[in-house]
Design a protein around this motif. Structure first.
Motif, mmCIF file in Angstrom:
data_model
loop_
_atom_site.group_PDB
_atom_site.id
_atom_site.type_symbol
_atom_site.label_atom_id
_atom_site.label_comp_id
_atom_site.label_asym_id
_atom_site.label_seq_id
_atom_site.Cartn_x
_atom_site.Cartn_y
_atom_site.Cartn_z
ATOM 1 N N MET A 1 3.581 14.390 -51.651
ATOM 2 C CA MET A 1 2.489 14.957 -50.917
ATOM 3 C C MET A 1 3.000 16.217 -50.204
ATOM 4 O O MET A 1 4.038 16.198 -49.573
ATOM 5 C CB MET A 1 1.952 13.959 -49.893
ATOM 6 N N LEU A 2 2.222 17.272 -50.329
ATOM 7 C CA LEU A 2 2.524 18.517 -49.633
ATOM 8 C C LEU A 2 1.447 18.750 -48.581
ATOM 9 O O LEU A 2 0.259 18.638 -48.875
ATOM 10 C CB LEU A 2 2.534 19.695 -50.605
ATOM 11 N N VAL A 3 1.862 19.065 -47.368
ATOM 12 C CA VAL A 3 0.912 19.298 -46.283
ATOM 13 C C VAL A 3 1.322 20.565 -45.543
ATOM 14 O O VAL A 3 2.491 20.743 -45.210
ATOM 15 C CB VAL A 3 0.879 18.117 -45.284
ATOM 16 N N GLU A 4 0.355 21.421 -45.303
ATOM 17 C CA GLU A 4 0.582 22.595 -44.474
ATOM 18 C C GLU A 4 -0.280 22.440 -43.234
ATOM 19 O O GLU A 4 -1.486 22.221 -43.331
ATOM 20 C CB GLU A 4 0.211 23.871 -45.206
ATOM 21 N N PHE A 5 0.348 22.545 -42.075
ATOM 22 C CA PHE A 5 -0.354 22.375 -40.810
ATOM 23 C C PHE A 5 -0.538 23.735 -40.150
ATOM 24 O O PHE A 5 0.410 24.500 -40.030
ATOM 25 C CB PHE A 5 0.452 21.450 -39.888
ATOM 26 N N LYS A 6 -1.769 24.028 -39.742
ATOM 27 C CA LYS A 6 -2.093 25.277 -39.066
ATOM 28 C C LYS A 6 -2.707 24.946 -37.720
ATOM 29 O O LYS A 6 -3.686 24.207 -37.662
ATOM 30 C CB LYS A 6 -3.132 26.082 -39.862
ATOM 31 N N LEU A 7 -2.146 25.490 -36.648
ATOM 32 C CA LEU A 7 -2.799 25.276 -35.357
ATOM 33 C C LEU A 7 -4.180 25.901 -35.375
ATOM 34 O O LEU A 7 -5.114 25.370 -34.827
ATOM 35 C CB LEU A 7 -1.961 25.847 -34.216
ATOM 36 N N TRP A 8 -4.328 27.017 -35.993
ATOM 37 C CA TRP A 8 -5.634 27.618 -36.265
ATOM 38 C C TRP A 8 -5.393 28.886 -37.041
ATOM 39 O O TRP A 8 -4.396 29.565 -36.858
ATOM 40 C CB TRP A 8 -6.436 27.901 -35.019
ATOM 41 N N THR A 9 -6.307 29.194 -37.915
ATOM 42 C CA THR A 9 -6.227 30.417 -38.691
ATOM 43 C C THR A 9 -7.589 30.703 -39.275
ATOM 44 O O THR A 9 -8.476 29.859 -39.225
ATOM 45 C CB THR A 9 -5.143 30.305 -39.778
ATOM 46 N N GLN B 1 0.451 15.044 -61.771
ATOM 47 C CA GLN B 1 -0.871 14.402 -61.786
ATOM 48 C C GLN B 1 -1.191 13.643 -60.504
ATOM 49 O O GLN B 1 -2.308 13.680 -60.026
ATOM 50 C CB GLN B 1 -1.003 13.469 -62.989
ATOM 51 N N GLY B 2 -0.222 12.952 -59.931
ATOM 52 C CA GLY B 2 -0.498 12.157 -58.731
ATOM 53 C C GLY B 2 -0.119 12.847 -57.438
ATOM 54 O O GLY B 2 -0.218 12.250 -56.366
ATOM 55 N N VAL B 3 0.288 14.098 -57.510
ATOM 56 C CA VAL B 3 0.733 14.807 -56.311
ATOM 57 C C VAL B 3 -0.482 15.286 -55.513
ATOM 58 O O VAL B 3 -1.392 15.892 -56.062
ATOM 59 C CB VAL B 3 1.640 16.005 -56.669
ATOM 60 N N MET B 4 -0.469 14.983 -54.235
ATOM 61 C CA MET B 4 -1.562 15.401 -53.360
ATOM 62 C C MET B 4 -1.095 16.553 -52.486
ATOM 63 O O MET B 4 0.095 16.697 -52.212
ATOM 64 C CB MET B 4 -1.992 14.233 -52.470
ATOM 65 N N GLY B 5 -2.044 17.375 -52.066
ATOM 66 C CA GLY B 5 -1.727 18.480 -51.182
ATOM 67 C C GLY B 5 -2.881 18.705 -50.225
ATOM 68 O O GLY B 5 -4.047 18.603 -50.609
ATOM 69 N N TYR B 6 -2.552 19.001 -48.978
ATOM 70 C CA TYR B 6 -3.575 19.198 -47.957
ATOM 71 C C TYR B 6 -3.208 20.366 -47.060
ATOM 72 O O TYR B 6 -2.036 20.591 -46.769
ATOM 73 C CB TYR B 6 -3.718 17.951 -47.072
ATOM 74 N N VAL B 7 -4.224 21.097 -46.633
ATOM 75 C CA VAL B 7 -4.078 22.058 -45.548
ATOM 76 C C VAL B 7 -4.835 21.463 -44.372
ATOM 77 O O VAL B 7 -6.015 21.126 -44.489
ATOM 78 C CB VAL B 7 -4.638 23.449 -45.921
ATOM 79 N N ILE C 1 -9.487 19.056 -42.616
ATOM 80 C CA ILE C 1 -8.514 18.638 -43.633
ATOM 81 C C ILE C 1 -9.072 19.031 -44.994
ATOM 82 O O ILE C 1 -10.155 18.591 -45.380
ATOM 83 C CB ILE C 1 -8.266 17.118 -43.570
ATOM 84 N N ILE C 2 -8.323 19.863 -45.695
ATOM 85 C CA ILE C 2 -8.760 20.375 -46.990
ATOM 86 C C ILE C 2 -7.825 19.842 -48.067
ATOM 87 O O ILE C 2 -6.617 20.081 -48.032
ATOM 88 C CB ILE C 2 -8.758 21.916 -46.990
ATOM 89 N N ASP C 3 -8.383 19.109 -49.006
ATOM 90 C CA ASP C 3 -7.634 18.617 -50.168
ATOM 91 C C ASP C 3 -7.503 19.787 -51.134
ATOM 92 O O ASP C 3 -8.495 20.251 -51.690
ATOM 93 C CB ASP C 3 -8.395 17.460 -50.807
ATOM 94 N N VAL C 4 -6.292 20.280 -51.323
ATOM 95 C CA VAL C 4 -6.112 21.494 -52.127
ATOM 96 C C VAL C 4 -6.454 21.285 -53.597
ATOM 97 O O VAL C 4 -6.724 22.239 -54.314
ATOM 98 C CB VAL C 4 -4.692 22.090 -51.987
#
Length: 98
Positions: free
Chosen positions: A1-9, A32-38, A89-92
């Motif tokens: 799982m990849l996650v990018e955290f933004k305090l705000w943008t 195929q099973g890799v998830m990513g979120y911003v 939360i955005i599922d990329v």
């Protein structure tokens, strides 16, 4: 799982973050099973401004509703009418508005 955290943008920067995470995921051999979120956390002087920011994001991205707090402003201090924040939360891999 990849996650990018933004305090705000802004949404243009988030769109670039979504694209970058998708590109990183595509480079993985078995992705195929890799998830990513911003995850973006708007913080303003009141809940109305936070709600406005979240609504703007929702017009451009599919926001995940898996987290109860996603999309609903909450106070960040003792004054419930004062400073507030929200969580977008955005599922990329499933981010496009249809």
């Amino acid at each position: 799982m990849l996650v990018e955290f933004k305090l705000w943008t802004n949404r243009d920067t988030v769109a670039k973050d979504v694209a970058r995470l998708n590109e990183l995921i595509s480079l993985l051999p078995d992705n195929q099973g890799v998830m990513g979120y911003v995850v973006s956390v708007p913080h303003y002087e009141n809940a109305a401004k936070v709600r406005e920011a979240l609504e703007d994001f929702a017009e451009h991205f599919m926001l995940s509703r898996e987290v109860a707090a996603s999309g609903e402003p909450f106070p960040t201090g003792a004054d419930i009418l004062g400073p507030s924040a929200g969580i977008a939360i955005i599922d990329v891999r499933n981010h496009h508005r249809s």
